[in-house]
Design a protein around this motif. Structure first.
Motif, mmCIF file in Angstrom:
data_model
loop_
_atom_site.group_PDB
_atom_site.id
_atom_site.type_symbol
_atom_site.label_atom_id
_atom_site.label_comp_id
_atom_site.label_asym_id
_atom_site.label_seq_id
_atom_site.Cartn_x
_atom_site.Cartn_y
_atom_site.Cartn_z
ATOM 1 N N VAL A 23 -2.737 14.933 -2.306
ATOM 2 C CA VAL A 23 -4.227 14.940 -1.572
ATOM 3 C C VAL A 23 -5.289 15.687 -2.127
ATOM 4 C CG1 VAL A 23 -5.324 15.193 0.763
ATOM 5 C CG2 VAL A 23 -2.729 14.042 0.444
ATOM 6 N N ALA A 24 -6.233 15.127 -2.890
ATOM 7 C CA ALA A 24 -7.228 16.185 -3.205
ATOM 8 C C ALA A 24 -8.504 16.398 -2.491
ATOM 9 C CB ALA A 24 -7.648 15.229 -4.395
ATOM 10 N N PRO A 25 -9.126 17.576 -2.525
ATOM 11 C CA PRO A 25 -10.123 17.983 -1.534
ATOM 12 C C PRO A 25 -11.049 16.723 -1.401
ATOM 13 C CG PRO A 25 -9.876 19.536 -3.341
ATOM 14 C CD PRO A 25 -8.923 18.490 -3.919
ATOM 15 N N GLU A 26 -11.377 15.894 -2.277
ATOM 16 C CA GLU A 26 -12.289 14.837 -1.629
ATOM 17 C C GLU A 26 -11.857 13.697 -0.983
ATOM 18 O OE1 GLU A 26 -10.738 14.253 -5.967
ATOM 19 O OE2 GLU A 26 -11.632 15.740 -4.935
ATOM 20 N N ASP A 27 -10.330 13.799 -0.817
ATOM 21 C CA ASP A 27 -9.751 12.971 0.312
ATOM 22 C C ASP A 27 -9.843 13.346 1.530
ATOM 23 O OD1 ASP A 27 -8.743 11.183 -2.057
ATOM 24 O OD2 ASP A 27 -6.831 12.521 -2.456
ATOM 25 N N LEU A 28 -10.137 14.635 1.872
ATOM 26 C CA LEU A 28 -10.052 15.000 3.020
ATOM 27 C C LEU A 28 -11.421 14.729 3.791
ATOM 28 C CD1 LEU A 28 -8.452 18.722 2.242
ATOM 29 C CD2 LEU A 28 -7.443 16.640 3.351
ATOM 30 N N VAL A 29 -11.379 13.546 4.213
ATOM 31 C CA VAL A 29 -12.591 13.073 4.874
ATOM 32 C C VAL A 29 -12.009 12.349 6.179
ATOM 33 C CG1 VAL A 29 -14.118 12.656 2.904
ATOM 34 C CG2 VAL A 29 -12.566 10.865 3.730
ATOM 35 N N PRO A 30 -12.981 12.446 7.314
ATOM 36 C CA PRO A 30 -12.282 11.757 8.563
ATOM 37 C C PRO A 30 -11.887 10.393 8.369
ATOM 38 C CG PRO A 30 -14.370 12.933 8.772
ATOM 39 C CD PRO A 30 -14.269 12.944 7.379
ATOM 40 N N ALA A 31 -12.228 9.516 7.690
ATOM 41 C CA ALA A 31 -11.866 8.145 7.427
ATOM 42 C C ALA A 31 -10.526 7.976 7.029
ATOM 43 C CB ALA A 31 -12.660 7.290 6.613
ATOM 44 N N ASN A 32 -9.952 9.074 6.370
ATOM 45 C CA ASN A 32 -8.646 8.969 5.873
ATOM 46 C C ASN A 32 -7.502 9.474 6.944
ATOM 47 O OD1 ASN A 32 -9.368 7.929 3.445
ATOM 48 N ND2 ASN A 32 -9.359 9.834 2.453
ATOM 49 N N PHE A 33 -8.087 10.295 7.857
ATOM 50 C CA PHE A 33 -7.122 11.064 8.677
ATOM 51 C C PHE A 33 -7.511 10.899 10.144
ATOM 52 C CE2 PHE A 33 -6.640 13.043 4.550
ATOM 53 C CZ PHE A 33 -5.382 13.200 4.571
ATOM 54 N N ARG A 34 -8.259 10.072 10.464
ATOM 55 C CA ARG A 34 -8.891 9.756 11.961
ATOM 56 C C ARG A 34 -7.571 9.472 12.756
ATOM 57 N NH1 ARG A 34 -10.154 5.306 14.609
ATOM 58 N NH2 ARG A 34 -11.783 5.820 16.441
ATOM 59 N N SER A 35 -6.878 8.658 12.458
ATOM 60 C CA SER A 35 -5.897 8.182 13.271
ATOM 61 C C SER A 35 -4.572 7.695 12.388
ATOM 62 C CB SER A 35 -6.033 6.634 13.992
ATOM 63 O OG SER A 35 -6.103 5.889 12.875
ATOM 64 N N ILE A 36 -3.384 7.584 12.853
ATOM 65 C CA ILE A 36 -2.233 7.389 12.405
ATOM 66 C C ILE A 36 -2.392 6.218 11.114
ATOM 67 C CG2 ILE A 36 0.281 6.729 12.609
ATOM 68 C CD1 ILE A 36 -0.100 9.372 13.446
ATOM 69 N N THR A 37 -2.816 4.903 11.800
ATOM 70 C CA THR A 37 -3.162 3.866 11.188
ATOM 71 C C THR A 37 -3.963 4.510 10.039
ATOM 72 O OG1 THR A 37 -2.981 2.551 12.915
ATOM 73 C CG2 THR A 37 -3.999 1.313 11.138
ATOM 74 N N ASP A 38 -4.993 5.027 9.910
ATOM 75 C CA ASP A 38 -5.680 5.492 9.018
ATOM 76 C C ASP A 38 -5.103 6.286 7.987
ATOM 77 O OD1 ASP A 38 -8.189 4.152 9.660
ATOM 78 O OD2 ASP A 38 -8.844 5.792 11.085
ATOM 79 N N MET A 39 -4.289 6.993 8.299
ATOM 80 C CA MET A 39 -3.327 7.572 7.358
ATOM 81 C C MET A 39 -2.298 7.048 6.587
ATOM 82 S SD MET A 39 -2.321 11.135 9.619
ATOM 83 C CE MET A 39 -3.509 11.668 11.124
ATOM 84 N N ALA A 40 -1.774 5.785 7.410
ATOM 85 C CA ALA A 40 -0.851 5.030 6.653
ATOM 86 C C ALA A 40 -1.624 3.935 5.641
ATOM 87 C CB ALA A 40 -0.385 4.048 7.757
ATOM 88 N N ARG A 41 -2.837 3.742 6.075
ATOM 89 C CA ARG A 41 -3.857 3.123 4.872
ATOM 90 C C ARG A 41 -4.001 3.915 3.835
ATOM 91 N NH1 ARG A 41 -7.839 2.031 8.073
ATOM 92 N NH2 ARG A 41 -6.822 0.429 9.189
ATOM 93 N N PHE A 42 -4.383 5.239 4.009
ATOM 94 C CA PHE A 42 -4.546 6.229 3.048
ATOM 95 C C PHE A 42 -3.509 6.352 2.197
ATOM 96 C CE2 PHE A 42 -4.059 10.739 1.632
ATOM 97 C CZ PHE A 42 -5.169 10.934 0.813
ATOM 98 N N VAL A 43 -2.209 6.581 2.575
ATOM 99 C CA VAL A 43 -1.003 6.716 1.768
ATOM 100 C C VAL A 43 -0.762 5.554 0.988
ATOM 101 C CG1 VAL A 43 1.547 7.122 1.976
ATOM 102 C CG2 VAL A 43 -0.159 8.624 3.333
ATOM 103 N N SER A 44 -0.993 4.460 1.564
ATOM 104 C CA SER A 44 -0.552 3.259 0.777
ATOM 105 C C SER A 44 -1.679 3.026 -0.369
ATOM 106 C CB SER A 44 -0.983 1.890 1.660
ATOM 107 O OG SER A 44 0.231 1.952 2.494
ATOM 108 N N GLY A 45 -3.124 3.321 -0.147
ATOM 109 C CA GLY A 45 -3.952 3.357 -1.407
ATOM 110 C C GLY A 45 -3.632 4.307 -2.269
ATOM 111 N N LYS A 46 -3.113 5.606 -2.046
ATOM 112 C CA LYS A 46 -2.828 6.770 -2.802
ATOM 113 C C LYS A 46 -1.782 6.239 -3.700
ATOM 114 C CE LYS A 46 -4.480 10.445 -3.517
ATOM 115 N NZ LYS A 46 -5.646 10.995 -4.265
ATOM 116 N N ARG A 47 -0.661 5.741 -3.181
ATOM 117 C CA ARG A 47 0.407 5.209 -3.819
ATOM 118 C C ARG A 47 0.162 4.174 -4.845
ATOM 119 N NH1 ARG A 47 5.694 7.001 -1.389
ATOM 120 N NH2 ARG A 47 6.489 5.104 -2.519
ATOM 121 N N ALA A 48 -0.489 3.303 -4.444
ATOM 122 C CA ALA A 48 -0.971 2.041 -5.181
ATOM 123 C C ALA A 48 -1.726 2.315 -6.528
ATOM 124 C CB ALA A 48 -1.735 1.232 -4.688
#
Length: 85
Positions: free
Chosen positions: A58-83
């Motif tokens: 998780v890079a500093p630029e990843d630490l934005v509300p859209a990525n960590f607002r909810s559990i669903t947002d976190m799952a979406r973020f992780v999926s995107g990073k892994r892809a």
């Protein structure tokens, strides 16, 4: 783990990082920080747990509300990073 994480796996990872009572009664789409269920100190633990569990950075630029607002947002973020690995 090669497949995308589901929301339940991300929730379990977050609970392991911050304790079982932290999300008491919160749904997967609830704004966890806005509702003061989590704070910035919890975010540090969550980021570390997500990096360890899912093998991403998780890079500093990843630490934005859209990525960590909810559990669903976190799952979406992780999926995107892994892809993009």
């Amino acid at each position: 783990m090669s497949e995308s994480p589901d929301v339940a796996t991300v929730r379990a990872t977050v609970l392991q990082a911050v304790g079982p009572d932290a999300l008491d009664g919160a749904g997967d789409d609830e704004p966890l920080f806005e509702q003061r269920l989590l704070d910035s100190l919890a975010l540090v633990s969550i980021v570390t747990a997500i990096e360890d569990r899912f093998g991403i950075s998780v890079a500093p630029e990843d630490l934005v509300p859209a990525n960590f607002r909810s559990i669903t947002d976190m799952a979406r973020f992780v999926s995107g990073k892994r892809a993009t690995r």
